[in-house]
Enzyme design. Structure first.
Site, PDB file in Angstrom:
ATOM      1  N   HIS A 179       0.863  -1.183   0.000  1.00  0.00           N
ATOM      2  CA  HIS A 179       0.000   0.000   0.000  1.00  0.00           C
ATOM      3  C   HIS A 179       0.899   1.232   0.000  1.00  0.00           C
ATOM      4  O   HIS A 179       1.780   1.369   0.845  1.00  0.00           O
ATOM      5  CB  HIS A 179      -0.912   0.015   1.226  1.00  0.00           C
ATOM      6  CG  HIS A 179      -1.825   1.199   1.262  1.00  0.00           C
ATOM      7  ND1 HIS A 179      -3.076   1.195   0.671  1.00  0.00           N
ATOM      8  CD2 HIS A 179      -1.669   2.437   1.805  1.00  0.00           C
ATOM      9  CE1 HIS A 179      -3.647   2.371   0.847  1.00  0.00           C
ATOM     10  NE2 HIS A 179      -2.816   3.148   1.531  1.00  0.00           N
ATOM     11  N   CYS A 180       0.680   2.128  -0.955  1.00  0.00           N
ATOM     12  CA  CYS A 180       1.539   3.301  -1.135  1.00  0.00           C
ATOM     13  C   CYS A 180       0.750   4.566  -0.839  1.00  0.00           C
ATOM     14  O   CYS A 180      -0.243   4.859  -1.525  1.00  0.00           O
ATOM     15  CB  CYS A 180       2.082   3.332  -2.561  1.00  0.00           C
ATOM     16  SG  CYS A 180       3.116   4.771  -2.909  1.00  0.00           S
ATOM     17  N   PHE A 181       1.191   5.332   0.167  1.00  0.00           N
ATOM     18  CA  PHE A 181       0.460   6.554   0.508  1.00  0.00           C
ATOM     19  C   PHE A 181       0.685   7.649  -0.525  1.00  0.00           C
ATOM     20  O   PHE A 181      -0.129   8.573  -0.647  1.00  0.00           O
ATOM     21  CB  PHE A 181       0.850   7.041   1.907  1.00  0.00           C
ATOM     22  CG  PHE A 181       2.269   7.517   2.036  1.00  0.00           C
ATOM     23  CD1 PHE A 181       2.605   8.826   1.769  1.00  0.00           C
ATOM     24  CD2 PHE A 181       3.286   6.647   2.441  1.00  0.00           C
ATOM     25  CE1 PHE A 181       3.909   9.281   1.897  1.00  0.00           C
ATOM     26  CE2 PHE A 181       4.589   7.086   2.569  1.00  0.00           C
ATOM     27  CZ  PHE A 181       4.897   8.411   2.296  1.00  0.00           C
ATOM     28  N   GLY A 185      -3.253   4.543  -2.637  1.00  0.00           N
ATOM     29  CA  GLY A 185      -3.887   3.253  -2.843  1.00  0.00           C
ATOM     30  C   GLY A 185      -2.863   2.148  -2.867  1.00  0.00           C
ATOM     31  O   GLY A 185      -1.716   2.320  -2.459  1.00  0.00           O
TER      32      GLY A 185
END
Length: 333
Positions: A179-181, A185
């Protein structure tokens, strides 16, 4: 949560066949893996896009994009304000420097577009609205590595191999990476190639901007201390930019390693905790089919394409291939 399910409908067609052997009390369920020549039709959990993500995910993305926007605004201000700036020279001499100015604007626009669209459809799976009962677990009884598919108690569905439930997005993601901030998403099966492309573009763009920022310094002051205080605005922006550059460059190198070995970030970091990786020796990457085939398989994924049905590329009894990253002599990652 780790179940072997004797009746998977169309998923049996994709992943193998569960056959009943014997009769009466001696009847057992045995998992028969398919050969590569057999059908790969898959009609398992349904895709979900667009997806409504939690408010916290959207807020974090807005904050991260805000920080990047402020950094770029400071950088562009220096480019326009400093008399020695190369970018300013391009604008003052458009007749001779328009190609460089065009490339500068186009590259930054492309990088921003990749960042803003990267989170689109990573491979979310549609949760089952019905209150399905959790199937009863059964253990496979066959040769080779046969690991049960997982049951997601949150989405109430059987997860295809390499799928993980993201606690931030509250959805299951195919071939989950992380999960990449920054993109707001998940990185999964359908957007992982674009994520790597985004890292490559941002690494090149930030490196070029760093070189351009160096032209904004005033080198007429020879004393080092005086020079630093005279150019503190430029040095401050360069420091921020170097953080972004180092992050993008390190992540790009790391994902090149993951592509070469057919792994995901989740599988590499949490290998000892993932049930379907536990049976394999540490030096074996279960989905690794060689560099060329790994790269081809990675970049053949994407939005609108048929989901991958993952099979193990190595089985017990086969020779363990030499692994240049993990072996008896060294471990680089």
């Amino acid at each position: 949560e780790h179940l072997f399910l004797p009746h998977l409908g169309a998923m049996e067609i994709a992943l193998g066949e569960a056959r009943r052997i014997g009769n009466g009390d001696s009847e057992e369920v045995r998992f028969i893996p398919m050969s590569d020549s057999e059908s790969r039709t898959f009609d398992g959990p349904q895709p979900l896009w667009p997806a409504e993500l939690p408010k916290a995910v959207r807020e974090v993305r807005i904050a991260s994009l805000g920080c990047l926007t402020v950094s770029l605004a400071l950088e562009l201000t220096l480019f326009l304000a400093k008399p020695t700036s190369e970018v300013r020279r391009w604008l003052l001499s458009p007749a001779t420097c328009w190609p460089w100015a065009s490339i500068f604007c186009a590259s930054l626009a492309w990088a921003l577009r990749l960042l803003l669209t990267c989170a689109r459809d990573p491979g979310y799976l549609k949760p089952n609205a019905e209150e399905l009962e959790e199937p009863q677990p059964q253990q496979p009884n066959s040769t080779g590595v046969q690991v049960p598919l997982r049951w997601c108690k949150h989405c109430r569905l059987i997860q295809p191999r390499r799928t993980k439930h993201c606690k931030d997005c509250n959805l299951c993601v195919r071939t989950f990476d992380h999960h990449c901030f920054w993109i707001g998403g998940c990185v999964g099966e359908f957007n992982h190639p674009q994520f790597v492309l985004m890292l490559l573009v941002w690494t090149v763009v930030l490196w070029w901007h760093w070189k351009l920022l160096l032209t904004c310094t005033d080198d007429q002051v020879l004393d080092p201390i005086s020079w630093f205080f005279h150019n503190w605005q430029v040095m401050g922006v360069i420091a921020i930019l170097l953080v972004y550059l180092a992050t993008a460059g390190i992540l790009l190198a790391y994902h090149v390693y993951l592509i070469a070995t057919a792994q995901t970030t989740w599988e590499h970091i949490c290998r000892d905790k993932i049930d379907y990786l536990a049976p394999f020796p540490r030096t074996v990457f279960p989905f690794n089919r060689g560099f060329d085939r790994n790269v081809n398989a990675f970049f053949s994924r994407g939005r609108g394409k048929t989901p991958k049905v993952w099979r193990f590329a190595w089985q017990p009894g086969q020779p363990i291939p030499f692994n240049m990253f993990e072996n008896e002599y060294w471990s680089c990652c």
